[in-house]
Motif scaffolding. Structure first.
Motif, PDB file in Angstrom:
ATOM      1  N   ASP A 105       0.823  -1.211   0.000  1.00 10.85           N
ATOM      2  CA  ASP A 105       0.000   0.000   0.000  1.00 10.85           C
ATOM      3  C   ASP A 105       0.858   1.262   0.000  1.00 10.85           C
ATOM      4  OD1 ASP A 105      -2.463  -1.199  -0.135  1.00 10.85           O
ATOM      5  OD2 ASP A 105      -2.862  -1.106   2.020  1.00 10.85           O
ATOM      6  N   LEU A 106       2.109   1.128   0.398  1.00 14.82           N
ATOM      7  CA  LEU A 106       2.996   2.290   0.392  1.00 14.82           C
ATOM      8  C   LEU A 106       3.364   2.616  -1.054  1.00 14.82           C
ATOM      9  CD1 LEU A 106       5.336   1.346   3.369  1.00 14.82           C
ATOM     10  CD2 LEU A 106       3.371   2.899   3.383  1.00 14.82           C
ATOM     11  N   PRO A 107       3.333   3.893  -1.408  1.00 16.72           N
ATOM     12  CA  PRO A 107       3.573   4.284  -2.810  1.00 16.72           C
ATOM     13  C   PRO A 107       4.864   3.722  -3.392  1.00 16.72           C
ATOM     14  CG  PRO A 107       2.878   6.179  -1.516  1.00 16.72           C
ATOM     15  CD  PRO A 107       3.068   5.042  -0.544  1.00 16.72           C
ATOM     16  N   GLU A 108       5.936   3.700  -2.599  1.00 13.73           N
ATOM     17  CA  GLU A 108       7.224   3.228  -3.109  1.00 13.73           C
ATOM     18  C   GLU A 108       7.271   1.722  -3.352  1.00 13.73           C
ATOM     19  OE1 GLU A 108       7.721   3.792   1.404  1.00 13.73           O
ATOM     20  OE2 GLU A 108       6.676   4.795  -0.235  1.00 13.73           O
ATOM     21  N   ASN A 109       6.260   0.993  -2.865  1.00 13.12           N
ATOM     22  CA  ASN A 109       6.233  -0.466  -3.030  1.00 13.12           C
ATOM     23  C   ASN A 109       5.157  -0.950  -3.989  1.00 13.12           C
ATOM     24  OD1 ASN A 109       8.328  -0.697  -1.181  1.00 13.12           O
ATOM     25  ND2 ASN A 109       6.941  -0.887   0.545  1.00 13.12           N
ATOM     26  N   ARG A 110       4.367  -0.055  -4.527  1.00 15.25           N
ATOM     27  CA  ARG A 110       3.251  -0.462  -5.391  1.00 15.25           C
ATOM     28  C   ARG A 110       3.711  -1.161  -6.667  1.00 15.25           C
ATOM     29  NH1 ARG A 110       0.015   4.833  -4.149  1.00 15.25           N
ATOM     30  NH2 ARG A 110      -0.899   4.172  -2.172  1.00 15.25           N
ATOM     31  N   HIS A 111       4.908  -0.879  -7.110  1.00 15.22           N
ATOM     32  CA  HIS A 111       5.414  -1.515  -8.337  1.00 15.22           C
ATOM     33  C   HIS A 111       5.494  -3.027  -8.215  1.00 15.22           C
ATOM     34  CE1 HIS A 111       9.534  -2.480  -6.934  1.00 15.22           C
ATOM     35  NE2 HIS A 111       9.316  -1.464  -6.126  1.00 15.22           N
ATOM     36  N   PHE A 112       5.597  -3.539  -6.985  1.00 11.20           N
ATOM     37  CA  PHE A 112       5.682  -4.983  -6.788  1.00 11.20           C
ATOM     38  C   PHE A 112       4.429  -5.709  -7.260  1.00 11.20           C
ATOM     39  CE2 PHE A 112       8.903  -3.741  -3.562  1.00 11.20           C
ATOM     40  CZ  PHE A 112       9.972  -4.457  -4.079  1.00 11.20           C
ATOM     41  N   VAL A 113       3.276  -5.047  -7.206  1.00 13.14           N
ATOM     42  CA  VAL A 113       2.025  -5.656  -7.675  1.00 13.14           C
ATOM     43  C   VAL A 113       2.184  -6.062  -9.135  1.00 13.14           C
ATOM     44  CG1 VAL A 113      -0.424  -5.260  -8.134  1.00 13.14           C
ATOM     45  CG2 VAL A 113       0.610  -4.397  -6.013  1.00 13.14           C
ATOM     46  N   ASP A 115       5.222  -6.117 -10.824  1.00 14.30           N
ATOM     47  CA  ASP A 115       6.452  -6.910 -10.966  1.00 14.30           C
ATOM     48  C   ASP A 115       6.207  -8.403 -10.761  1.00 14.30           C
ATOM     49  OD1 ASP A 115       7.723  -4.464 -11.269  1.00 14.30           O
ATOM     50  OD2 ASP A 115       8.749  -4.528  -9.331  1.00 14.30           O
ATOM     51  N   PHE A 116       5.351  -8.733  -9.783  1.00 20.35           N
ATOM     52  CA  PHE A 116       5.136 -10.131  -9.419  1.00 20.35           C
ATOM     53  C   PHE A 116       3.696 -10.595  -9.645  1.00 20.35           C
ATOM     54  CE2 PHE A 116       8.682  -8.836  -6.515  1.00 20.35           C
ATOM     55  CZ  PHE A 116       9.683  -9.491  -7.223  1.00 20.35           C
ATOM     56  N   ASN A 117       2.927  -9.851 -10.396  1.00 18.13           N
ATOM     57  CA  ASN A 117       1.534 -10.221 -10.712  1.00 18.13           C
ATOM     58  C   ASN A 117       0.730 -10.532  -9.449  1.00 18.13           C
ATOM     59  OD1 ASN A 117       2.219 -10.070 -13.477  1.00 18.13           O
ATOM     60  ND2 ASN A 117       2.979 -12.170 -13.390  1.00 18.13           N
ATOM     61  N   LEU A 118       0.822  -9.683  -8.446  1.00 17.43           N
ATOM     62  CA  LEU A 118       0.153  -9.916  -7.168  1.00 17.43           C
ATOM     63  C   LEU A 118      -1.321  -9.550  -7.259  1.00 17.43           C
ATOM     64  CD1 LEU A 118       2.836  -8.312  -4.824  1.00 17.43           C
ATOM     65  CD2 LEU A 118       2.607 -10.719  -5.452  1.00 17.43           C
ATOM     66  N   PHE A 119      -2.163 -10.358  -6.625  1.00 12.42           N
ATOM     67  CA  PHE A 119      -3.580 -10.037  -6.544  1.00 12.42           C
ATOM     68  C   PHE A 119      -4.099 -10.189  -5.123  1.00 12.42           C
ATOM     69  CE2 PHE A 119      -3.327 -14.479  -7.610  1.00 12.42           C
ATOM     70  CZ  PHE A 119      -4.263 -15.083  -6.794  1.00 12.42           C
ATOM     71  N   THR A 120      -3.292 -10.709  -4.228  1.00 12.82           N
ATOM     72  CA  THR A 120      -3.640 -10.832  -2.814  1.00 12.82           C
ATOM     73  C   THR A 120      -2.341 -10.885  -2.024  1.00 12.82           C
ATOM     74  OG1 THR A 120      -4.979 -12.063  -1.213  1.00 12.82           O
ATOM     75  CG2 THR A 120      -3.728 -13.375  -2.817  1.00 12.82           C
TER      76      THR A 120
END
Length: 167
Positions: A105-113, A115-120
């Motif tokens: 949820d932190l702006p600096e970490n949103r790219h991981f969604v 990068d790793f195809n995260l959905f949960t």
């Protein structure tokens, strides 16, 4: 009768306000207790700054979560951390394995969604060399196994061991 109805409404309002207050307080506590490490991961990096020389191979074990977390989400984090610490303490000490909870949820970490195809909420293994990702794997069975601590631990330990053996 009217007094009874007023008392029932007043009590209901009090209970609802108490529940809202408790939820808000818990959410605030969760946000405040996020680790400083959550904010240290920068876009494009897969290896957190933990003093690991960039020429070394590192296996990062990430737990990606949001600010709001339920009991099961916290249990996944706890079981994963326990499995890593209990079964790979030497690798943690040598920093060939890095354990890292990350708040997406932190702006600096949103790219991981992306990068790793995260959905949960997810546990992801990232094999890195010289600070660059070599490969990664989302451990998608965590939600099915979370109710059985031994099966969950075996799954996490087996997947990490498989990655270490391939390095």
């Amino acid at each position: 009768m009217k007094a009874r109805r007023i008392a029932t409404i007043a009590l209901s309002v009090f209970v609802a306000a108490s529940v809202i207050y408790l939820v808000a307080t818990e959410t605030r506590k969760s946000a405040q207790t996020e680790t400083a490490a959550d904010t240290s991961i920068m876009s494009g990096q897969s290896v957190p700054d933990g003093g690991v020389p960039t020429e070394e191979r590192v296996l990062s074990v990430y737990y990606f979560h949001t600010t709001a977390r339920c009991y099961t989400c916290r249990k996944i984090e706890s079981l994963t951390e326990t499995a890593v610490r209990n079964n790979f303490s030497a690798e943690l000490a040598r920093k060939t394995i890095v354990w890292q909870p990350v708040n997406i949820d932190l702006p600096e970490n949103r790219h991981f969604v992306k990068d790793f195809n995260l959905f949960t909420k997810s546990v992801v293994l990232v094999d890195s060399k010289k600070g660059k990702r070599v490969r990664w794997k989302n451990l998608d069975r965590i939600w099915q196994l979370v109710s059985s601590e031994p099966a969950f631990t075996d799954y996490i330990t087996g997947e990490i061991s498989g990655y270490l053996n391939a390095i």
